[in-house]
Design a protein around this motif. Sequence first.
Motif, PDB file in Angstrom:
ATOM      1  N   GLY A 146       0.822  -1.296  -0.012  1.00 14.15           N
ATOM      2  CA  GLY A 146      -0.239   0.301  -0.226  1.00 14.15           C
ATOM      3  C   GLY A 146       0.855   1.079   0.030  1.00 14.15           C
ATOM      4  N   SER A 147       1.857   1.325   0.889  1.00 13.41           N
ATOM      5  CA  SER A 147       2.857   2.405   0.746  1.00 13.41           C
ATOM      6  C   SER A 147       3.654   2.538  -0.572  1.00 13.41           C
ATOM      7  CB  SER A 147       3.950   2.193   1.957  1.00 13.41           C
ATOM      8  OG  SER A 147       3.467   2.034   3.132  1.00 13.41           O
ATOM      9  N   VAL A 148       3.819   1.445  -1.287  1.00 13.64           N
ATOM     10  CA  VAL A 148       4.487   1.600  -2.564  1.00 13.64           C
ATOM     11  C   VAL A 148       3.502   2.350  -3.555  1.00 13.64           C
ATOM     12  CG1 VAL A 148       5.204   0.245  -4.569  1.00 13.64           C
ATOM     13  CG2 VAL A 148       6.109  -0.291  -2.231  1.00 13.64           C
ATOM     14  N   GLY A 149       2.039   1.869  -3.582  1.00 12.35           N
ATOM     15  CA  GLY A 149       1.278   2.100  -4.369  1.00 12.35           C
ATOM     16  C   GLY A 149       0.958   3.673  -4.060  1.00 12.35           C
ATOM     17  N   ALA A 150       1.137   4.046  -3.031  1.00 11.68           N
ATOM     18  CA  ALA A 150       0.601   5.396  -2.524  1.00 11.68           C
ATOM     19  C   ALA A 150       1.807   6.563  -2.640  1.00 11.68           C
ATOM     20  CB  ALA A 150       0.198   5.641  -1.081  1.00 11.68           C
ATOM     21  N   GLY A 151       3.003   5.754  -2.936  1.00 17.01           N
ATOM     22  CA  GLY A 151       4.306   6.616  -3.199  1.00 17.01           C
ATOM     23  C   GLY A 151       4.844   7.273  -2.066  1.00 17.01           C
ATOM     24  N   VAL A 152       4.370   6.575  -0.811  1.00 19.41           N
ATOM     25  CA  VAL A 152       4.945   6.979   0.494  1.00 19.41           C
ATOM     26  C   VAL A 152       6.311   6.078   1.188  1.00 19.41           C
ATOM     27  CG1 VAL A 152       2.873   8.406   1.135  1.00 19.41           C
ATOM     28  CG2 VAL A 152       3.029   6.084   1.846  1.00 19.41           C
ATOM     29  N   ALA A 153       6.720   6.616   2.073  1.00 17.01           N
ATOM     30  CA  ALA A 153       7.780   5.976   2.688  1.00 17.01           C
ATOM     31  C   ALA A 153       7.199   4.978   3.485  1.00 17.01           C
ATOM     32  CB  ALA A 153       8.900   7.012   3.082  1.00 17.01           C
ATOM     33  N   SER A 154       8.073   4.130   3.949  1.00 11.51           N
ATOM     34  CA  SER A 154       7.628   3.117   4.833  1.00 11.51           C
ATOM     35  C   SER A 154       8.445   2.228   5.318  1.00 11.51           C
ATOM     36  CB  SER A 154       6.157   2.284   4.601  1.00 11.51           C
ATOM     37  OG  SER A 154       6.020   1.565   5.505  1.00 11.51           O
ATOM     38  N   SER A 155       8.505   1.820   6.716  1.00 12.33           N
ATOM     39  CA  SER A 155       9.666   0.916   6.978  1.00 12.33           C
ATOM     40  C   SER A 155       9.342  -0.545   6.264  1.00 12.33           C
ATOM     41  CB  SER A 155       9.560   0.715   8.630  1.00 12.33           C
ATOM     42  OG  SER A 155       8.293   0.086   9.103  1.00 12.33           O
ATOM     43  N   GLY A 156      10.573  -1.224   5.931  1.00  6.30           N
ATOM     44  CA  GLY A 156      10.252  -2.527   5.337  1.00  6.30           C
ATOM     45  C   GLY A 156      10.068  -2.130   3.794  1.00  6.30           C
ATOM     46  N   VAL A 157      10.330  -1.049   3.297  1.00  5.38           N
ATOM     47  CA  VAL A 157       9.961  -0.783   1.926  1.00  5.38           C
ATOM     48  C   VAL A 157      11.172   0.020   1.362  1.00  5.38           C
ATOM     49  CG1 VAL A 157       8.589   0.468   0.041  1.00  5.38           C
ATOM     50  CG2 VAL A 157       7.691  -0.574   2.166  1.00  5.38           C
ATOM     51  N   VAL A 158      11.894  -0.759   0.298  1.00  2.01           N
ATOM     52  CA  VAL A 158      12.869  -0.053  -0.378  1.00  2.01           C
ATOM     53  C   VAL A 158      12.679   0.370  -1.714  1.00  2.01           C
ATOM     54  CG1 VAL A 158      15.421  -0.484  -1.236  1.00  2.01           C
ATOM     55  CG2 VAL A 158      14.497  -1.485   0.904  1.00  2.01           C
ATOM     56  N   THR A 159      12.910   1.597  -2.052  1.00  2.00           N
ATOM     57  CA  THR A 159      12.355   1.954  -3.440  1.00  2.00           C
ATOM     58  C   THR A 159      13.813   2.772  -3.895  1.00  2.00           C
ATOM     59  OG1 THR A 159      11.686   4.145  -2.631  1.00  2.00           O
ATOM     60  CG2 THR A 159      10.248   2.375  -2.789  1.00  2.00           C
ATOM     61  N   GLY A 160      13.908   2.926  -5.285  1.00  2.00           N
ATOM     62  CA  GLY A 160      14.742   3.506  -5.983  1.00  2.00           C
ATOM     63  C   GLY A 160      14.713   3.386  -7.505  1.00  2.00           C
ATOM     64  N   GLY A 161      15.659   3.906  -8.187  1.00  2.00           N
ATOM     65  CA  GLY A 161      15.609   3.957  -9.684  1.00  2.00           C
ATOM     66  C   GLY A 161      17.093   3.362  -9.982  1.00  2.00           C
ATOM     67  N   VAL A 162      17.018   2.516 -11.162  1.00  2.00           N
ATOM     68  CA  VAL A 162      17.994   1.974 -11.771  1.00  2.00           C
ATOM     69  C   VAL A 162      19.291   3.015 -12.175  1.00  2.00           C
ATOM     70  CG1 VAL A 162      19.026   0.463 -13.816  1.00  2.00           C
ATOM     71  CG2 VAL A 162      16.723  -0.071 -12.654  1.00  2.00           C
ATOM     72  N   VAL A 163      20.476   2.462 -11.657  1.00  2.00           N
ATOM     73  CA  VAL A 163      21.762   3.320 -12.103  1.00  2.00           C
ATOM     74  C   VAL A 163      22.466   2.517 -13.167  1.00  2.00           C
ATOM     75  CG1 VAL A 163      23.650   4.242 -11.424  1.00  2.00           C
ATOM     76  CG2 VAL A 163      21.849   4.489  -9.812  1.00  2.00           C
ATOM     77  N   PRO A 164      22.446   3.076 -14.335  1.00  2.00           N
ATOM     78  CA  PRO A 164      23.236   2.377 -15.399  1.00  2.00           C
ATOM     79  C   PRO A 164      24.485   2.077 -15.060  1.00  2.00           C
ATOM     80  CG  PRO A 164      21.981   4.362 -16.316  1.00  2.00           C
ATOM     81  CD  PRO A 164      21.979   4.140 -14.951  1.00  2.00           C
ATOM     82  N   GLY A 165      24.885   0.871 -15.292  1.00  2.00           N
ATOM     83  CA  GLY A 165      26.341   0.445 -14.957  1.00  2.00           C
ATOM     84  C   GLY A 165      26.708  -0.825 -14.332  1.00  2.00           C
ATOM     85  N   ASP A 166      27.482  -1.485 -14.200  1.00  2.00           N
ATOM     86  CA  ASP A 166      27.945  -2.793 -13.792  1.00  2.00           C
ATOM     87  C   ASP A 166      28.159  -2.965 -12.330  1.00  2.00           C
ATOM     88  OD1 ASP A 166      27.570  -3.944 -16.166  1.00  2.00           O
ATOM     89  OD2 ASP A 166      29.610  -3.537 -16.699  1.00  2.00           O
ATOM     90  N   VAL A 167      28.197  -4.011 -11.453  1.00  2.00           N
ATOM     91  CA  VAL A 167      28.355  -4.104 -10.215  1.00  2.00           C
ATOM     92  C   VAL A 167      29.854  -4.289  -9.911  1.00  2.00           C
ATOM     93  CG1 VAL A 167      27.847  -5.534  -8.083  1.00  2.00           C
ATOM     94  CG2 VAL A 167      26.183  -5.076  -9.804  1.00  2.00           C
ATOM     95  N   VAL A 168      30.332  -3.553  -8.667  1.00  2.00           N
ATOM     96  CA  VAL A 168      31.533  -3.960  -8.375  1.00  2.00           C
ATOM     97  C   VAL A 168      31.481  -4.335  -6.700  1.00  2.00           C
ATOM     98  CG1 VAL A 168      33.771  -2.489  -7.568  1.00  2.00           C
ATOM     99  CG2 VAL A 168      32.416  -1.702  -9.655  1.00  2.00           C
ATOM    100  N   PHE A 169      32.200  -5.338  -6.401  1.00  3.96           N
ATOM    101  CA  PHE A 169      32.352  -5.814  -5.026  1.00  3.96           C
ATOM    102  C   PHE A 169      33.608  -4.980  -4.470  1.00  3.96           C
ATOM    103  CE2 PHE A 169      30.282 -10.168  -4.862  1.00  3.96           C
ATOM    104  CZ  PHE A 169      29.268  -9.636  -5.121  1.00  3.96           C
ATOM    105  N   VAL A 170      33.210  -4.261  -3.250  1.00  3.23           N
ATOM    106  CA  VAL A 170      34.369  -3.443  -2.670  1.00  3.23           C
ATOM    107  C   VAL A 170      34.557  -4.024  -1.237  1.00  3.23           C
ATOM    108  CG1 VAL A 170      34.871  -1.272  -1.742  1.00  3.23           C
ATOM    109  CG2 VAL A 170      33.376  -1.387  -3.608  1.00  3.23           C
TER     110      VAL A 170
END
Length: 379
Positions: A20-44
Amino acid sequence: LEQRAVVLAADRESAAEGLGSVGAGVASSGVVTGGVVPGDVVFVFPGQGSQWVGMGRELAGWSGVFREALAECEVALEPWVEWSLWEVIESGDEGLLGRVDVVQPVLWAVMVSLARLWRGCGVVPSAVVGHSQGEIAAAVVAGGLSLEDGARVVALRSRAILALAGGGGMVSVAGGRGVVEGLVAGFGGRLSVAAVNGPGSTVVSGESGALEGLLELCGVRGVRVRRIPVDYASHSVQVEGVRERVLAELAEVAPRSSGVPLYSTVTGAAIDTASMDAGYWFENLRSTVRFEEVTRALLADGRSVFVECSPHPVLAVGVEETAEAAGVDAVVVGSLRRGEGGEERFLTALGEAWVAGAGVDWSSVVPTGRRVELPAYAF
């Protein structure tokens, strides 16, 4: 889809609340949101400093993959140490973990095992990078060192460092390399630039008295500075005192070319890991850690999702500062955090990596269930 979300839930009710939080576009504990960053993965893999008492204990109770990797590291370390890896992790003995010849091998084992867990969840690195002693874990994960040789390097070299104890120290300075070189220039070679982590993050090592003078100078000039809790001066001229010992004890290490590119913080560029012999591992301890330079090289090569395989993220600020200075979008994802070392913390990290664009095999953590198609966008 470029915009992504992950809902972490313990039951149906909290799952519905998260969705429901995702659908409403509001922050909530247990919810991770974000946009894709073009590029490959590096282990640090960071150097010493990410450790905390009890790290790895809770995660080993949840993840069989992590637990099995730790067990393999324990066997690899046995010929070189007089203590049990698992007993150190389980005991919560802060004094034991405060010894350099214990904390470095334990950190190595935890970092190698975290990398195994990330891979088991489908997150595969296009490259690896290690900071100071973290480069030993990076070499193992890349395939440049066997697990047994990695254990030998980290155990014997950390034991050699004991000979340097009490003769120096290290401080972190909030400034770039040029600024810091100007600050240490007046100390007659008693101080060295130990590591360049980012445009505003540099580490200095050297004699204790000279470091006190540097702290006073920074206070007068209004430069933020922090003492690092170690009593030896890695990446300084003092390391010359253990050169012959390190070269002799690591003479039988047999590096090989790796399948995964390793960007060296000794040279500042990608290297053939077959060159990581005893001489290399001495230079890794002696020379300046060129982390900012390597981060710029990784970004330039299209690698922008940095996954720090450590008990607590310590290199995120340096990577973020460097990416901002380079004008490149990048994301840094930790694995665990101090006091947060279990299932929920790692699954949150996995979600953070996925929303940034990393490939994740969700069947590794959700083995059963029914996939459903998302509704189309309402244009």
